[in-house]
Design an enzyme around this catalytic site. Structure first.
Site, short mmCIF file in Angstrom:
data_model
loop_
_atom_site.label_atom_id
_atom_site.label_comp_id
_atom_site.label_asym_id
_atom_site.label_seq_id
_atom_site.Cartn_x
_atom_site.Cartn_y
_atom_site.Cartn_z
N HIS A 136 -1.91 1.12 2.04
CA HIS A 136 -3.28 0.69 2.35
C HIS A 136 -3.83 1.55 3.48
CE1 HIS A 136 -6.78 -1.76 3.22
NE2 HIS A 136 -6.54 -2.41 2.09
N HIS A 137 -5.13 1.85 3.38
CA HIS A 137 -5.75 2.73 4.37
C HIS A 137 -5.75 2.11 5.77
CE1 HIS A 137 -7.70 6.32 5.49
NE2 HIS A 137 -8.47 6.48 4.45
N CYS A 138 -5.66 0.79 5.87
CA CYS A 138 -5.60 0.19 7.20
C CYS A 138 -4.28 0.49 7.89
CB CYS A 138 -5.82 -1.32 7.12
SG CYS A 138 -4.40 -2.26 6.51
#
EC number: 2.3.1.20
Length: 463
Positions: A136-138
Site C-alpha cells: 500500500h502506498h501509505c
C-alpha cells in the site's frame, strides 16, 4: 513513533473517497525457472522478511480521525494469508501476464491485515515464473518500496540491507510530539523562522501548482475511474537512453518524459483530439529522500506539475521543451512548495489535516491528466532463490480522476515503463507502451545522425 505522516495518511483518504481506487504500488519480477514449491518459497520469504517489522504490522485507525493511524504488531499475522499462488494457461504469454497484473492491482488490500501481498505466478513460457509484490502506498513511496523489494533478493542475504529498515517516524526527543504538543520555545522559534522562509521561497511554486490544478485540461484522459484496469509495459536499453543524454546534454528523466509525451500525443490524435499546450499536465513526483533515509519505510516526495508538450510535432524539439520546462519547474519552487506544505501539515493537529485532505480529495480534479514517476532501481542483476530476475516492471496506481499512470524503473541494463490505465477509457494500454519504445528509438536515431553545434557558453539544442 509509528504514526503515519499527513502524506502517508493521504493515500488512505484517496481510497476512502472513491470506492473504485486501489492505492497499492507494485513490482513485477519475471524470473527464470523453475518456480520453487510453495513450502520452500514461504520458508525463504519468512527468513528475508524477519528483519523488517513493518511486514508484520497492521494499521490501527482512530475513530473520526482524532489521531493519526498507527502501525501496530498484528497478533494474528500469518504469512500464508499474504502469499498467493496462481497459474496462467501454459504457455502463458506477456499479454496474459499483464492482464492478470491489471486484475490483481485493481483489488484493494485488506486494512485489517498488514498492507502487502506477494503473488507467485506460474505457467509462463520457457519455464519462467513471476512474482508480483503489492504494497500500500501509505506504507512506502517508490524508492522505499524498491529497497524493500530488493531486500527480498539473494543479494540482500549477504549484507545488512534489510536490517537497516526503520520505522516510519523516528522518536522525537524535543520540539513537537503529536498528541502531547510539548514545545521547546527556542526550537519552536527556529523552526517557525525556517518554515516562513520556506514559504517565501515556495510562493511562486505554489501559484504555479494552484494554476495547474484549477485550470481544466483539454483532455478526455481525466475523469471518473472504474473498478477495472489495463496494464502494459515497455522496455528500452539504458545505453540507448544514455546516448541521447550525452548527445543533447539532457537527463534520463528528460528522455523518458519526452518518450511518454510522444506516445500520449499519438493516443490523442488517434482519439480524434487535437493535442494542445495543456492536454497533458502531468504530476511528476520528486523524491526528497536523503541517502541516510533510503531504507526508511515511508513517503518522502514532493511534486512538479509540468505541461508535457504533446502539441509539439518534432521529437527533438519535444525533448528540448521537456528539459526546459522541468528545469524551470525545479527552479521556480514547485518542489519547495510541496516540501513546505508537508512540513506545515505535519506540525498541525492530525484531525485538522485529515479533514482538509478529505475535503480536497472530494473536489472534482480536472487540471491534471496523468502521473509519471521515475524510481532508480538495482543496477546489478538480482537473483531470487538462486534464479535470475530477468525483468523488473513497476506498477503505479491511478486515483483522483487520473485515468492513466506511467511508472519508470531502471533495472540492470534497461529502463522499464509500466502503464496502468482505466479499463473503460484506454482501449489499448499496449499502444502507449509501444509508443514509448518507438519514441526512444526515434531519439536514438536522431542522436546518431545529428551534429550538435555549440553557441558560446551553451548547447544550441538546449533552451
Amino acid at each position: 513513533m509509528n504514526h503515519l505522516t499527513t502524506l502517508d495518511a493521504g493515500f488512505l483518504k484517496a481510497e476512502d473517497v472513491d470506492r473504485h481506487v486501489s492505492l497499492a504500488i507494485g513490482a513485477l519480477a519475471v524470473i527464470e525457472g523453475p518456480a520453487p514449491d510453495q513450502e520452500a518459497f514461504l520458508s525463504s520469504l519468512a527468513q528475508r522478511l524477519r528483519p523488517c517489522t513493518r511486514f508484520g504490522q497492521r494499521l490501527r485507525l482512530r475513530p473520526f480521525d482524532l489521531g493519526a493511524p498507527k502501525w501496530v504488531d498484528d497478533p494474528d499475522f500469518d504469512l500464508g494469508r499474504h502469499v498467493w499462488r496462481i497459474a496462467l494457461p501454459r504457455p502463458g504469454n506477456e499479454d496474459q501476464l499483464f492482464e492478470l497484473i491489471a486484475d490483481l492491482m485493481a483489488r484493494r488490500l485488506d486494512r485489517g491485515r498488514p498492507l502487502w501481498e506477494v503473488w507467485v505466478i506460474e505457467g509462463l513460457a520457457d519455464s519462467k515464473w513471476a512474482i508480483l509484490t503489492k504494497l500500500h502506498h501509505c506504507m512506502a513511496d517508490g524508492i522505499a518500496a524498491t529497497h524493500l523489494l530488493a531486500g527480498l533478493s539473494d543479494e540482500s542475504m549477504s549484507d545488512s540491507f534489510a536490517s537497516n529498515i526503520h520505522t516510519t517516524m523516528q522518536s522525537q526527543s524535543a520540539s513537537v510530539r503529536r498528541g502531547g504538543f510539548r514545545v521547546n520555545p527556542s526550537e519552536a522559534l527556529t523552526a517557525s523562522t525556517a518554515v516562513m522562509a520556506g514559504i517565501v521561497r515556495a510562493a511562486k511554486g505554489a501559484s504555479e501548482i494552484a494554476a495547474g490544478v484549477l485550470s481544466p485540461a483539454a483532455s478526455s484522459l481525466n475523469g471518473p475511474i472504474s473498478d477495472l484496469r489495463r496494464y502494459s509495459a515497455a522496455k528500452v536499453p539504458l545505453a540507448d537512453v544514455e546516448q541521447v543524454c550525452r548527445k543533447f546534454d539532457v537527463t534520463i528523466n528528460d528522455v523518458a518524459l519526452a518518450a511518454i509525451t510522444e506516445s500520449y500525443r499519438n493516443v490523442f490524435i488517434q482519439r480524434g483530439e487535437r493535442p494542445r499546450f495543456d492536454s497533458l499536465r502531468t504530476l511528476v513526483p520528486v523524491s526528497t529522500r536523503s541517502n541516510s533515509a533510503l531504507s526508511k519505510t515511508d513517503n518522502r516526495v514532493s511534486l512538479m506539475l509540468p505541461n508535457l508538450p504533446v502539441d509539439q510535432e518534432n521529437p527533438l524539439q519535444r525533448l528540448r521543451i521537456v528539459h526546459s520546462r522541468l528545469t524551470r519547474a525545479k527552479a521556480g519552487g514547485q518542489r519547495q512548495f510541496g516540501n513546505t506544505l508537508m512540513a506545515i501539515a505535519n506540525r498541525l493537529p492530525f484531525p485538522m489535516t485529515a479533514w482538509a485532505v478529505g475535503l480536497l480529495m472530494r473536489l472534482p480534479q480536472r487540471g491534471v491528466v496523468t502521473v509519471a514517476t521515475n524510481v532508480p532501481g538495482p543496477r546489478r542483476p538480482l537473483q531470487i532463490m538462486g534464479r535470475r530476475v530477468l525483468d523488473l516492471y513497476p506498477v503505479s496506481p491511478i486515483a483522483m480522476q487520473l485515468r492513466t499512470s506511467v511508472a519508470m524503473l531502471s533495472y540492470a541494463d534497461d529502463l522499464y515503463f509500466g502503464i496502468l490505465a482505466d479499463y473503460d477509457v484506454v482501449a489499448d494500454a499496449g499502444q502507449l507502451a509501444r509508443g514509448i519504445e518507438d519514441a526512444v528509438a526515434r531519439l536514438v536515431a536522431i542522436s546518431k545522425r545529428r551534429k550538435v553545434t555549440r553557441r558560446r557558453g551553451a548547447l544550441s539544442l538546449v533552451v
